[in-house]
Each structure stands twice: as C-alpha cells, then as structure tokens.
Design a protein around this motif. Structure first.
Motif, mmCIF file in Angstrom:
data_model
loop_
_atom_site.group_PDB
_atom_site.id
_atom_site.type_symbol
_atom_site.label_atom_id
_atom_site.label_comp_id
_atom_site.label_asym_id
_atom_site.label_seq_id
_atom_site.Cartn_x
_atom_site.Cartn_y
_atom_site.Cartn_z
ATOM 1 N N UNK A 43 0.820 -1.207 0.000
ATOM 2 C CA UNK A 43 0.000 0.000 0.000
ATOM 3 C C UNK A 43 0.859 1.265 0.000
ATOM 4 N N UNK A 44 2.163 1.083 0.191
ATOM 5 C CA UNK A 44 3.064 2.223 0.314
ATOM 6 C C UNK A 44 3.764 2.564 -0.996
ATOM 7 N N UNK A 45 3.449 1.852 -2.074
ATOM 8 C CA UNK A 45 4.017 2.166 -3.381
ATOM 9 C C UNK A 45 3.011 1.777 -4.458
ATOM 10 N N UNK A 46 2.930 2.598 -5.504
ATOM 11 C CA UNK A 46 1.933 2.372 -6.552
ATOM 12 C C UNK A 46 2.475 1.412 -7.605
ATOM 13 N N UNK A 47 1.709 0.355 -7.888
ATOM 14 C CA UNK A 47 2.079 -0.598 -8.920
ATOM 15 C C UNK A 47 1.022 -0.726 -10.010
ATOM 16 N N UNK A 48 -0.017 0.090 -9.935
ATOM 17 C CA UNK A 48 -1.078 -0.024 -10.936
ATOM 18 C C UNK A 48 -1.963 -1.225 -10.656
ATOM 19 N N UNK A 49 -2.775 -1.569 -11.618
ATOM 20 C CA UNK A 49 -3.707 -2.683 -11.468
ATOM 21 C C UNK A 49 -3.047 -3.975 -11.947
#
Length: 475
Positions: A67-73
């Motif tokens: 939840x602490x880094x964005x990886x997309x869907x």
C-alpha cells in the motif's frame, strides 16, 4: 528479463506441489500471514516461489502488493504455474540458495528492481524464494522485511499492531543499540519540521527523541504502541519487533499523524454530549408538561375531561421515555424492547384498576431503531394499552393482558392481546372515529409504513401491528 505475466496455467491454492514437506508448508504458511505487512515495509511487491512437481516449472505460492508504493492494477498471480526459464533470476536463486538482484519488466513499460532471497528449512535446504519488486529499492527496508517474514509467524494474527501501513506513514528501522539506521521520507520530514535533521544515526533514547517504548520492544520482542505528542503533532506510534523473541536484532517504528483525526473525534464527542443534554432537557420539559396536566386533571369537573387529560399525560410520558433513553447513549437509535417495557410498566401502574386482578406478561426482542421510529412505536403501544385497559375489562374483576414485540422474516410485530369483553358487534376498524385508533393508524401507516389489524378472539381481542424490518437501517 521477462516478467511474471508469462503464466502457463492456474493450478489453484488447493493444488500445491506435492514435493513440499510438512515443515516447508508450515514455513510458507507462516510467511504468508506477514506478507502484507512486509510488503508495506519494503515498499515492494512480494512474490513467493517454490519448485513445481515438474522441475522445469515454478509455482507462485503467494503474492502481495504494497500500500506504500503504486504498482497499478496488477493481477494477483497466486496459485499459478510458469516455466522456470521465464524467471531466470528466481530459478538461479532456487538452484543456488543465494540472494540475487537484477531488473524486471513487471508490466508493459514498467521496469523495476528485483531482489530475490532464498528460504531454507531446518535442514538448510532452499525450497522457496521470496522476490521483491520495487521502484525505489531501499536495502535496509527490504532486508528488514525478509527477516520479519522468516521470523515473525502467526502470532501477528492476535495483535492489532501489525495492520497495513498507509502511504503517508513515517517508517524507521532501529537496530539493537536503539540507533535509527533507516528512515523514509515521511519520517525525515516529520522530524525536520520539528527542527531535527539527520534522523538516521540518532538514538531513540536520546534527549531529542526519547522513546523508551522502542527499548522495551527490543528487549521483550513483543509489539507495542502508544500515542505521542510531538510539539503539537499527535502521532500514533507502533513499534514492531523484527523477530518475536527477546533481545530482537531490530525494530520497525511506524508513525501516523492522527492530529486531525483526533480533532474530529473531539468535535464528535462534544456534539454527542450536546445532543444527549438536549434530549435530557426535552425529557425534563415533557415531564413538566405531564405534571401540569395532572394538576389540571385534579381540577377538572367532569369525568370526560379527566379521561382526555389522562390520555394526554400518557402520550407525553411515552415520548419522554424515548428521550430519556436518548439522553443516556451516544447512538441515535433506541432499543425498542427496553423503551417499550418502560412504557408498558408506566401505563399498567397508572391506569390499571386497583380492584382488577390483572395478570400481565411482556416479551420483546431487542431491536435498534432510529429515534423517530421508536417514538412512533412508543405512541402506538401507549394507545393500544390505554384502549385495552379502558374497554377490555369493564365490569370484570379479573383479566389477562399480554404484550409481545418480536421479529419475523422481513418484519417486526407488536401484538397486544387480552381476554376481556371483546369487540362490539359490527366493529369495522376503518369506520371508527376514536382519536386513539386514528393516532394508531396514522403512526403505523404513515410513519412506520406498516399495517394495523384488530382481531376478535374466542374470548377477548388481539391488536397486531406489523412493521417492515428495513426501518432498522433507515434514518
């Protein structure tokens, strides 16, 4: 390097490779419990691989996004099988039992750092690896997450301190000497605002920081938490041991700014107290009105006037009962069973003829309804009880009165039955002009969206009010 999007087939979690021993399965199961928290700490997507029964294939035991880094869907690959040559770094780490690092195209156009660490059983055999995909590799955070996965286990299920991190949480790693060895941007910013730069390298037991809780967790190996005030900022602090053993090698410190949240909680608390006080004053005012009506009733010269005033007193008292309950709780909902019993006891005590040997019973299921609906039910109950006591036992020396409020599928029922004189000949509910019956019909049909019927029994009468249960969630 090709990514894990080259999936051959989905075996499912109930079709795990049969080459795993019981110990190895238990290790993987324990690591899975802490994988979500570890992914947040590492700021990385965690994927656990084992050999498939066919040595040319790998099996993805579990995958967890942070939840602490964005990886997309990204689709969850848990339970899937793929060829080993499509994951050469993972395959080599499994074969050699050593950590490896490289690059990976996680999805089209998204290249990330890949760190792979071996997982060994008690015999030293490497039977699995855990891979970390991250946009911003922080070696100490990743290594801490690896140690956490290997050593923490299922006891985190019984603790609230291992909840997921939020993107804006401050994160630090503290070694066994209470020295901060890593800190994310949020943590550094929190202390920079307070005039404390160069956070890494400082001790948590220094005068500037002074967190004795960290030392306690390092010593006991048990997660703890508290709220701290840092020069006007209210922070929720969690201290998590990397291993669940005394004298743990390191601890994870998480800081969440809850200043605004606490302000809102305080505002809601004040609002709740004010609302309860208003209900208390309304109740007192209604009781004053009832007292004035009683004084007026004593001065009345006709029985008809006394009866009208008595009915008014009981109606006002029934509404006061509802406000009494609202003044004692935070919720805007009322337990109908408790309120109904209070009204029932008050009406019986004030209206029952002392020369009448009256047997009574009261049964009610606990149902929470919004205060306006509870008020309508209170008035309906009041009118039905008054009607029974006024008419059912005229000229009789004994009788029975039963009150029930209970749940049925999709509805609630209020039933009041007596063994009294019964309905007059030719009684038709819709043709009655009685004020009490008109109040009941209006409350039931307009306010409660229910139905009201009166049935003649072999001896006596039974009034039934049916209310849709959807009122429980209405406002």
């Amino acid at each position: 390097m090709m990514g894990i999007n080259k999936v051959i087939r989905n075996r499912g979690m109930n079709d795990m490779p049969k080459n795993l021993t019981v110990e190895q399965k238990n290790i993987l199961s324990s690591m899975k419990v802490g994988a979500a928290f570890a992914a947040d700490v590492a700021h990385a997507c965690i994927t656990m691989y084992v050999w498939d029964d066919n040595p040319k294939f790998l099996y993805i035991y579990h995958q967890e996004l942070p939840r602490t880094q964005f990886f997309g869907e990204l689709p969850d690959k848990t339970g899937r099988e793929l060829r080993g040559n499509e994951e050469p770094l993972v395959q080599r780490a499994l074969q050699r039992g050593v950590p490896l690092s490289g690059k990976r195209e996680l999805s089209l156009g998204l290249f990330v750092d890949l760190r792979v660490y071996p997982i060994q059983d008690s015999k030293g055999k490497c039977f699995a690896v855990v891979a970390f995909d991250t946009n911003e590799p922080e070696e100490l955070f990743i290594m801490t997450a690896v140690e956490f996965l290997k050593n923490t286990g299922r006891q985190i299920l019984s603790s609230n301190y291992y909840g997921r991190l939020l993107p804006g949480d401050g994160l630090m790693i503290v070694d066994k000497d209470k020295v901060i060895i890593a800190a994310n941007r949020t943590a550094r910013h929190l202390f920079k605002v307070q005039g404390l730069s160069n956070l890494v390298g400082r001790r948590t037991n220094s005068l500037q920081i002074n967190w004795p809780l960290v030392g306690m967790v390092l010593k006991t190996g048990v997660a703890e938490g508290k709220e701290i005030d840092m020069q006007g900022l209210l922070l929720a602090m969690r201290v998590i041991p990397v291993t669940n053993r005394p004298d743990t090698a390191a601890a994870i410190v998480i800081l969440q700014d809850i200043t605004e949240l606490k302000k809102k909680d305080t505002e809601l608390l004040i609002k709740s107290v004010v609302i309860r006080e208003i209900h208390h004053r309304v109740k007192n005012n209604l009781q004053t009105i009832a007292s004035l009506l009683r004084l007026q009733a004593r001065r009345a010269h006709t029985d008809e006037t006394k009866l009208v005033l008595r009915d008014c007193i009981n109606r006002v008292t029934s509404i006061a009962v509802v406000h009494e309950f609202l003044s004692q709780q935070d919720s805007g909902k009322i337990d109908v069973a408790v309120a109904a019993q209070g009204i029932y006891e008050a009406i019986i005590a004030s209206m029952a003829d002392p020369n009448l040997k009256l047997q009574t019973s009261f049964k009610a299921d606990n149902v929470l309804l919004p205060s306006d609906k509870a008020t309508s039910i209170a008035l309906v109950l009041n009118e039905l009880l008054q009607n029974s006591l006024d008419h059912a036992f005229a000229g009789r020396s004994s009788g029975r009165l039963d009150v029930e409020f209970y749940k049925i599928p999709g509805s609630y029922c209020l039933k009041i039955c007596d063994d009294g004189n019964g309905l007059p000949p030719g009684f038709v509910l819709d043709e009655q002009t009685s004020l009490g019956l008109k109040i009941i019909k209006t409350m039931v049909e307009a306010d409660l969206r229910g139905t009201f019927t009166i049935e003649a029994l072999k001896q006596g009468t039974c009034a039934v009010v049916t209310i849709p249960s959807e009122l429980e969630g209405s406002e």
